[in-house]
Design a protein around this motif. Structure first.
Motif, PDB file in Angstrom:
ATOM      1  N   LEU A 176     -21.999   8.342  33.098  1.00  0.00           N
ATOM      2  CA  LEU A 176     -21.812   9.336  32.036  1.00  0.00           C
ATOM      3  C   LEU A 176     -21.311  10.656  32.610  1.00  0.00           C
ATOM      4  N   HIS A 177     -21.875  11.064  33.728  1.00  0.00           N
ATOM      5  CA  HIS A 177     -21.439  12.315  34.366  1.00  0.00           C
ATOM      6  C   HIS A 177     -19.958  12.250  34.734  1.00  0.00           C
ATOM      7  N   LYS A 178     -19.528  11.131  35.332  1.00  0.00           N
ATOM      8  CA  LYS A 178     -18.124  10.973  35.717  1.00  0.00           C
ATOM      9  C   LYS A 178     -17.217  10.903  34.482  1.00  0.00           C
ATOM     10  N   ALA A 179     -17.696  10.198  33.450  1.00  0.00           N
ATOM     11  CA  ALA A 179     -16.896  10.050  32.236  1.00  0.00           C
ATOM     12  C   ALA A 179     -16.697  11.391  31.533  1.00  0.00           C
ATOM     13  N   ARG A 180     -17.734  12.226  31.531  1.00  0.00           N
ATOM     14  CA  ARG A 180     -17.621  13.543  30.883  1.00  0.00           C
ATOM     15  C   ARG A 180     -16.642  14.433  31.633  1.00  0.00           C
ATOM     16  N   ILE A 228      -5.757   3.981  15.691  1.00  0.00           N
ATOM     17  CA  ILE A 228      -6.632   3.792  16.840  1.00  0.00           C
ATOM     18  C   ILE A 228      -8.064   4.015  16.367  1.00  0.00           C
ATOM     19  N   VAL A 229      -8.957   3.092  16.751  1.00  0.00           N
ATOM     20  CA  VAL A 229     -10.353   3.138  16.314  1.00  0.00           C
ATOM     21  C   VAL A 229     -11.235   3.222  17.556  1.00  0.00           C
ATOM     22  N   TYR A 230     -12.027   4.261  17.635  1.00  0.00           N
ATOM     23  CA  TYR A 230     -12.844   4.495  18.826  1.00  0.00           C
ATOM     24  C   TYR A 230     -14.054   5.342  18.444  1.00  0.00           C
ATOM     25  N   SER A 231     -14.902   5.607  19.404  1.00  0.00           N
ATOM     26  CA  SER A 231     -16.077   6.439  19.173  1.00  0.00           C
ATOM     27  C   SER A 231     -15.877   7.789  19.854  1.00  0.00           C
ATOM     28  N   SER A 236     -11.306   7.662  27.121  1.00  0.00           N
ATOM     29  CA  SER A 236     -12.300   8.547  27.727  1.00  0.00           C
ATOM     30  C   SER A 236     -13.417   8.881  26.739  1.00  0.00           C
ATOM     31  N   GLU A 237     -13.034   9.142  25.487  1.00  0.00           N
ATOM     32  CA  GLU A 237     -14.039   9.403  24.445  1.00  0.00           C
ATOM     33  C   GLU A 237     -14.965   8.187  24.293  1.00  0.00           C
TER      34      GLU A 237
END
Length: 281
Positions: free
Chosen positions: A32-36, A166-169, A227-228
């Motif tokens: 999570l840290h890297k992704a943020r 595009i569908v994402y969170s 990334s989101e």
């Protein structure tokens, strides 16, 4: 009632599971840290490109370009992003339900499924999956996004599809991520809210600028959505593992109390038998 041996075995099993949960929680927290960091890096670039392509879309001489021109919709392409793994609570179901709900309006849809959860979900519903991706490693997301953007562009320009969603969170914070369905082609300008029209000159021509700028914008749009989604996934997994860890600790506490009660009862019974069998003559 379970025997003391059964309770002890269950305590050991739950304790082993608790250690596994803690390890998964730690891994999710690190990811999570890297992704943020990645998300915070790509968002400004995406927002800048989005502003540029929408500003261009305000010009009349851009509206006839294929990337901006509205046409009769016969086929819609949905790029749906989910996870490959579970333990993420309602993360996947929220995205998939949003996609399915948006499709239910009579259009002919084609689906690019990203992640095993999307693939299995749409296969069960016999949807038209034209392409599937289940093996994009974290280190290959940038170039993988570029390849996907090129494929989408080709599908759109050859009129295999007439619009692309595009569908994402979308990641809001650690506890909140929102399912989004966003139309990325044709590009619709929302630039007028800024209150002015640009008089910027484009060389050698506005069409040439669009041909080079929009593919980059689509690449960054896909990369940003990845990334989101990845940040939301790791956030959901971390929260889910934290909750599971607390439940495991509570279960161990309850089992330990039950074990101690039975142990105390057994000791008391044994002492009573000893005392009852003592001959004081």
């Amino acid at each position: 009632m379970a025997s003391m041996r059964d309770i002890k075995n269950r305590i050991e099993n739950v304790s082993s599971t608790e250690q596994l949960i803690k390890a998964m929680d730690t891994i999710a927290s690190t990811k999570l840290h890297k992704a943020r960091l990645q998300l915070n890096g790509v968002r400004p670039m995406y927002n800048g490109l989005k502003e540029q392509v929408e500003e261009i879309g305000e010009r009349e001489d851009a509206l006839n370009h294929a990337f901006y021109e509205e046409r009769e919709v016969k086929n819609s392409l949905y790029v749906v992003m989910t996870s490959n793994q579970g333990y993420v609570g309602s993360y996947n179901s929220a995205v998939l339900n949003a996609a399915l709900e948006h499709m239910d309006d009579g259009r002919e849809e084609k689906i690019l499924s990203i992640g095993t959860k999307a693939l299995s979900y749409f296969r069960k519903r016999e949807k038209n999956i034209v392409r599937k991706i289940t093996d994009v490693a974290d280190s290959h997301v940038y170039y993988g996004s570029q390849e996907i953007a090129q494929w989408i562009t080709n599908q759109y320009l050859t009129e295999e599809v007439d619009e692309v969603y595009i569908v994402y969170s979308k990641f809001v914070n650690v506890l909140t991520h929102e399912p989004k369905v966003e139309k990325i082609l044709p590009i619709k300008s929302n630039f007028t809210y800024l209150g002015y029209e640009s008089d910027r000159e484009y060389e050698p021509s506005i069409s040439s600028v669009i041909d080079h700028l929009v593919p980059l914008y689509l690449h960054m749009n896909i990369f940003r959505a990845f990334s989101e989604a990845h940040t939301s996934e790791q956030s959901a997994r971390m929260v889910n593992m934290d909750s599971a860890g607390k439940n495991a600790s509570e279960l161990i506490r309850e089992l330990t109390l039950s074990y101690n009660r039975q142990r105390q009862g057994a000791i008391t019974q044994e002492l009573s038998e000893i005392v009852g069998g003592t001959n004081f003559d």
